[in-house]
Design an enzyme around this catalytic site. Structure first.
Site: not given
Length: 682
Positions: A353, A330, A534, A472, A272, A575, A236, A446, A511, A395, A475, A431
């Site tokens: 995995d 991943h 805003e 964020i 991966c 982002r 990596w 949840e 990535y 988290d 365009s 999907e």
């Protein structure tokens, strides 16, 4: 007393049997059957004749070097009037003066692998060898899948789509699984024999191959080479000069051929999606329904506390302090099977995995674990449920590290486990299967899942939309080679004007979350936002700045850090954006037919304001290019906005829908991939 049969030869009727067992794409030069199903062989005689009820013989089927009846790797089969599909059985269905047809059936839970078949009278006659695979068409098999369209997709389809890019912009990448190409099944069976469990105790390992859960766990360990003579070596960071960049691969065939041809020396290199794709090829080759999954914003929780801790400096730039990571995406695989080792209700898709991340039982492998167990928070279920649960539910806590050494918690609502994706059945559409892994955000189900998983951080996390909000926006089009704007959008939901400092930075990123060089930065010391306003603050990203800093993943991470002077609170928004590559156009020249030479024209427009050199085209496709990669390199330079174009020719070997996969590599664009579906006529 009847005379013993004098066997001249045995015809395993490979073409008929392989076609009936849906293995004919492997070829018809040897017998390859699926367990629990009928197959027929013909014995041709020199002398003697078969007399029902008088002539007697038995058959022995055995697999592995240490076969035994007690382990189920050796079976002695007596003739009966009818086949019993619940166990190994055999019956003479037709006889003439010089031949006998014997129908056989293997047990639906027999170990898979290579078998020898022997006829026993007063002496033994070797009848030949066959390969036994899992059978997802057999209701008694643990991998049974009662949906013909899904079986076509998850077992028989030799190509597919793997999703990369970002969760806001999933990018479909074609992949040639090629599980029926010449030599691939042999390589897959060799993987089973090279695994350390077989080396330590071949009898026990071969017996274990009756169980798809066991086989899936072996494959998870053997597709990487961290503990064994596995297929792929991961890398990596650093260059790939001593191997092949993971982004170069377009399919599994070359990888498995290389590993098999080079005495099981690991192929360099994988990441991966390559690990997952090769595991999918092997599973499908062995008969396990399998699909590749992409989890966007995937957490890598190294200390199993279900919390990912990040640290940023005063400019909003990530400070390396923890091994915990958020991968932009991943990939892993899911295999379809029953789980008799668990409580009822957890059959179906099992996540596994093969990417080497953390050890499980002392080995770099992960799974299989029921997808439903992840959704329900059943973290005690085998195998490795806590790690997979954290990948989709962890988290994220962020601290700002000030110059005086003090740390301040940053207000940041971040999610992991977004837009979990796989290729749709029968189409190239995406999907979204997030609902199979997680209940809806904020739902009672949840909350109950998190209680069960003891995920207290997530339970305590509160949304606050009464103060300042930061996000964020981007365009509509962000293409490689173009200049474009991104925006930090600040909303003031208070009844007073706010004076803030905004740090807005952009950096190239791999990535898997490793940050690279700066691509643009803005520091506003006094940003004033009126009550109810805003405000969108732009950051211009210019190709002259980001072009040489991009990694081959074509990703840029945007981070906006907002400090409220009135209360010293700090907000963070992050982002990751994907810069689109140019489209590869593939034009079919003529009518595609089996065993008829076919030409295609492949072209790509250079979108950059600078020339491309050493444009290398690589073309492959199952049953199209003969199991090989066609490579063509342009000698001429491709100028800005000019088109790179070649023609290639190949001869399709099978009819039906096939996927032609194309990769183009150049000095400035890196690896660009495309595909075209081609219907080959009979």
């Amino acid at each position: 007393m009847a005379q013993a049969l004098d066997i001249a030869r045995c015809d395993l009727d490979c073409e008929i049997n392989n076609t009936d067992h849906r293995t004919d794409l492997n070829g018809v030069d040897r017998l390859i059957v699926r367990r629990g199903n009928l197959f027929t062989i013909t014995l041709y005689l020199n002398s003697g004749s078969y007399q029902p009820g008088v002539t007697d013989f038995r058959l022995i089927a055995e697999t592995g070097p240490c076969s035994s009846e007690s382990s189920g790797t050796k079976v002695i089969i007596s003739l009966s009037d009818y086949l019993d599909y619940t166990q190994w059985s055999a019956s003479v269905t037709c006889s003439t003066a010089d031949s006998i047809s014997v129908s056989m059936c293997s047990a639906p839970d027999a170990p898979i692998g290579r078998y020898t078949l022997t006829l026993v009278q007063d002496h033994e006659t070797n009848l030949g060898e066959f390969v036994l695979l899992f059978n997802p068409w057999c209701p008694r098999d643990a991998v049974y899948l009662d949906d013909e369209e899904k079986l076509k997709e998850y077992v028989l389809s030799q190509d597919g789509i793997i999703y990369q890019g970002s969760h806001k912009f999933p990018v479909p990448i074609p992949w040639n699984f090629g599980q029926f190409e010449d030599g691939i099944l042999d390589a897959c069976l060799r993987i089973l024999n090279e695994n350390p469990k077989f080396q330590r105790n071949p009898g026990e390992d071969c017996s274990g191959r009756r169980n798809p859960v066991y086989v899936s766990r072996v494959l998870s360990a053997m597709v990487n080479c961290n503990d064994d003579k596995g297929v792929l070596l991961g890398r990596w960071q650093g260059g790939f000069e001593d191997g092949t960049s993971p982004l170069f691969w377009r399919g599994s065939v070359d990888i498995l051929h290389d590993w098999d041809a080079n005495s099981c020396k690991p192929v360099r290199y994988g990441q991966c999606w390559v690990f997952a794709a090769v595991a999918c090829t092997v599973a499908r080759a062995l008969g396990i329904p399998c699909r590749v999954i992409t989890n966007y914003l995937s957490a890598h929780d190294t200390n199993s506390n279900l919390v990912i801790e990040h640290y940023v400096d005063e400019d909003g730039k990530l400070v390396p302090k923890s091994r915990d990571m958020i991968w932009n995406y991943h990939c892993w695989v899911e295999g379809w099977m029953t789980r008799p080792d668990l409580a009822p209700g957890y059959d179906g898709w099992q996540a596994s995995d093969p990417t080497p991340q953390e050890k499980s039982d002392g080995v770099y492998c992960c799974g299989p674990v029921p997808v439903k167990a992840i959704k329900e928070g059943e973290l005690t279920f085998k195998y490795d449920a806590p790690f997979v649960f954290s990948e989709v539910n962890a988290d994220v806590v962020v601290y700002k590290k000030n110059k005086d050494g003090k740390e301040q918690k940053v207000l940041w609502t971040a999610e992991v486990g977004k837009n979990i994706s796989t290729k749709s059945v029968g189409t190239d559409k995406r999907e979204d299967i997030t609902h199979l892994y997680k209940y809806p955000e904020g739902s009672a189900e949840e909350r109950e899942t998190f209680k069960k998983a003891n995920h207290q951080h997530k339970l305590l996390q509160q949304q606050d939309d009464t103060g300042l909000q930061l996000k964020i926006t981007v365009s509509p089009e962000m293409r490689k080679g173009c200049d474009f704007d991104v925006f930090a959008s600040i909303t003031n939901n208070t009844n007073t004007t706010k004076l803030c400092r905004l740090m807005f930075c952009s950096r190239a990123i791999s990535y898997n979350g490793v940050l690279g060089n700066d691509c643009g930065f803005k520091n506003l010391l006094n940003a004033e936002i009126s009550s109810g306003e805003e405000k969108k603050i732009p950051l211009r990203l210019n190709y002259c700045k980001y072009g040489n800093n991009l990694t081959d993943d074509s990703l840029i991470q945007l981070a906006a850090l907002l400090q409220d002077y009135s209360n010293n609170e700090v907000l963070l928004s992050v982002r990751t954006i994907f810069l689109e590559n140019p489209e590869i156009k593939i034009k079919v020249l003529g009518e595609p037919k089996v065993n008829r030479k076919l030409g295609v024209e492949i072209s790509m427009k250079n979108p950059l304001p600078e020339p491309l050199v050493n444009c290398c085209f690589n073309v492959e496709g199952s049953n199209l290019t003969g199991g090989r990669t066609i490579t063509e390199t342009l000698e001429s330079t491709v100028g800005p906005r000019e088109e790179a174009k070649i023609k290639v020719y190949f001869t399709p070997t099978h009819y039906g829908l096939r996927k032609l996969v194309v990769g183009i590599n150049s000095n400035k664009l890196g690896y660009v991939k495309g595909y075209r579906n081609v219907i080959i006529g009979k």
